[in-house]
Write an enzyme that holds these catalytic residues in place. Structure first.
Site, mmCIF file in Angstrom:
data_model
loop_
_atom_site.group_PDB
_atom_site.id
_atom_site.type_symbol
_atom_site.label_atom_id
_atom_site.label_comp_id
_atom_site.label_asym_id
_atom_site.label_seq_id
_atom_site.Cartn_x
_atom_site.Cartn_y
_atom_site.Cartn_z
ATOM 1 N N ASN A 1 -2.905 2.021 15.802
ATOM 2 C CA ASN A 1 -3.401 1.691 17.150
ATOM 3 C C ASN A 1 -3.873 2.989 17.787
ATOM 4 O O ASN A 1 -3.713 4.067 17.211
ATOM 5 C CB ASN A 1 -2.306 1.006 17.983
ATOM 6 N N SER B 1 -7.274 -4.873 10.804
ATOM 7 C CA SER B 1 -7.395 -5.804 11.946
ATOM 8 C C SER B 1 -7.047 -7.251 11.623
ATOM 9 O O SER B 1 -7.114 -8.097 12.517
ATOM 10 C CB SER B 1 -8.828 -5.777 12.536
ATOM 11 N N TYR C 1 -4.024 -7.729 15.028
ATOM 12 C CA TYR C 1 -5.265 -7.690 15.821
ATOM 13 C C TYR C 1 -6.100 -8.958 15.677
ATOM 14 O O TYR C 1 -7.188 -9.051 16.252
ATOM 15 C CB TYR C 1 -6.076 -6.432 15.499
ATOM 16 N N VAL D 1 1.434 -2.843 8.797
ATOM 17 C CA VAL D 1 1.268 -1.784 7.775
ATOM 18 C C VAL D 1 1.514 -0.404 8.401
ATOM 19 O O VAL D 1 2.007 0.515 7.740
ATOM 20 C CB VAL D 1 -0.140 -1.873 7.128
ATOM 21 N N ASP D 2 1.232 -0.286 9.684
ATOM 22 C CA ASP D 2 1.481 0.983 10.408
ATOM 23 C C ASP D 2 2.969 1.327 10.317
ATOM 24 O O ASP D 2 3.356 2.449 9.932
ATOM 25 C CB ASP D 2 1.065 0.772 11.869
ATOM 26 N N ILE E 1 0.840 -1.227 0.000
ATOM 27 C CA ILE E 1 0.000 0.000 0.000
ATOM 28 C C ILE E 1 0.863 1.261 0.000
ATOM 29 O O ILE E 1 0.434 2.301 -0.509
ATOM 30 C CB ILE E 1 -0.960 -0.035 1.202
#
Ligand code: APR
Length: 342
Positions: free
Chosen positions: A23, A116, A120, A32-33, A10
């Site tokens: 988060n 998520s 997550y 991805v963060d 991405i």
């Protein structure tokens, strides 16, 4: 409007906004963060520090900095706790709130990761279902091209009945058709070269083509003889079905601007997937589909998996572009409504 499931990273996408699966602190993390923060550079964290965190299910926007994307929309998905802690609703609101922000900032193209579904722990199939349904519902009313970016080619739809039906059809026909097409093609090829070898064109011009001088051609008649083009045929079919243009291009998941281009240019020649998308939206049968394809200069090829998949779906009266695109995704084939097709 188009919704596409694509494979890739991405952070590389040149779209108006990419969405970050963040988060609650919005101060970066892994997955991805982490990838987005690394690609955007330190300025992104600096701006995130001014946002005061983000509630689960909510979304906040920053600039994209060194990313190709103009904006980053940060949203926080629910941590999977077995499905009884409002996870589906919270996950759906991540997509809806991110899309509302994208609309507010006049983004025309938006890319999501599968929120998520990583750290997550949200079951991927369920996460995909919620993502697809929520996005498709939103873009029916909003002009936006949305990508769902899958990191690495993961399968999501192979256990769905439609994929099974198509797989059986492909296994049966693709080999059969492909073999037939190859040997038929070869025999046709050898016959042609034999004819050419036997017939010396230099000294014997082909008998059937008497030399026409330009004055002899009645151009009015020639032009009138040409069939209605794709554009006019499509509009006639829409009128015959008694549906609105917007219903047709939405069901076809075709961009409104592309539809306007087709409508305003009688000579416009769309890609084959685009013609198929309209055939599905108009619920055409195979014969009607072939007629529509022909107006754009195409025919259904028996040696193309894409065409065979569409032939199978139309034959089984599957008139849902989204479901068929899921099957095309699993076969790594271009999806209907994709910008890449035109
Ligand atoms: N491009 C697209 N998708 C990606 C990329 C990438 N570069 N990197 C990872 N993904 C995918 C993962 O494969 C997964 O399917 O993004 C999806 C979401 O996974 P996570 O990034 O782990 O996000 P999530 O499950 O929502 O967990 C969020 O993880 O990174 C931390 O700070 C984040 O605490 C937060 C938590």
């Amino acid at each position: 409007m188009p919704f596409e499931i694509v494979n890739g990273d991405i952070t590389k996408l040149n779209v108006d906004a990419i969405v970050n699966a963040a988060n609650n602190t919005l101060l970066g993390g892994g997955g991805v963060d982490g990838a987005i923060h690394r690609a955007a550079g330190p300025e992104l964290l600096k701006e995130c520090m001014t946002l005061g965190g983000c509630e689960t299910g909510q979304a906040k926007i920053t600039k994209g900095y060194n990313l190709p994307a103009k904006y980053v929309i940060h949203t926080v998905g629910p941590i999977w706790q077995g499905g009884k802690a409002n996870e589906p609703e919270l996950l759906a609101s991540c997509y809806t709130n991110s899309l509302k922000l994208a609309t507010q900032y006049e983004c025309e193209t938006v890319a999501f990761p599968l929120i998520s579904s990583g750290a997550y722990g949200y079951p991927k199939m369920d996460a995909m279902e919620i993502a697809g349904e929520t996005i498709k519902e939103y873009i029916r009313e909003h002009d936006m091209h949305v990508f769902l970016v899958i990191f690495g080619h993961e399968s999501f739809f192979r256990n769905k009945p439609l994929y099974q039906t198509v797989q059986e059809y492909i296994e049966k026909h693709y080999n059969e058709f492909a073999a037939e097409a190859i040997c038929e093609g070869n025999s046709r090829y050898y016959a042609e070269t034999r004819r050419r070898r036997e017939w010396d064109f230099e000294n014997h011009p082909p008998l059937e083509s008497k030399k026409l001088s330009i004055e002899d051609v009645d151009w009015e008649e020639v032009i009138n003889q040409t069939d209605k083009g794709f554009s006019q045929t499509l509009q006639d079919m829409i009128a015959a079905r008694g549906i609105k243009d917007s219903k047709c291009y939405n069901d076809a998941q075709i961009d409104k601007r592309l539809f306007s281009k087709i409508k305003s240019d009688p000579q416009y020649r769309p890609s084959k997937p685009t013609v198929f998308a309209f055939a599905i939206a108009l619920h055409l049968n195979l014969k009607e589909t072939e007629a529509l394809l022909e107006t754009a200069g195409y025919s259904i090829s028996n040696s193309s998996k894409f065409d065979l998949i569409l032939r199978c779906c139309i034959g089984n009266r599957i008139y849902n572009v989204g479901q068929i695109n899921e099957v095309l995704y699993e076969y790594d084939l271009p999806q209907m409504g994709s910008v890449a097709n035109e």
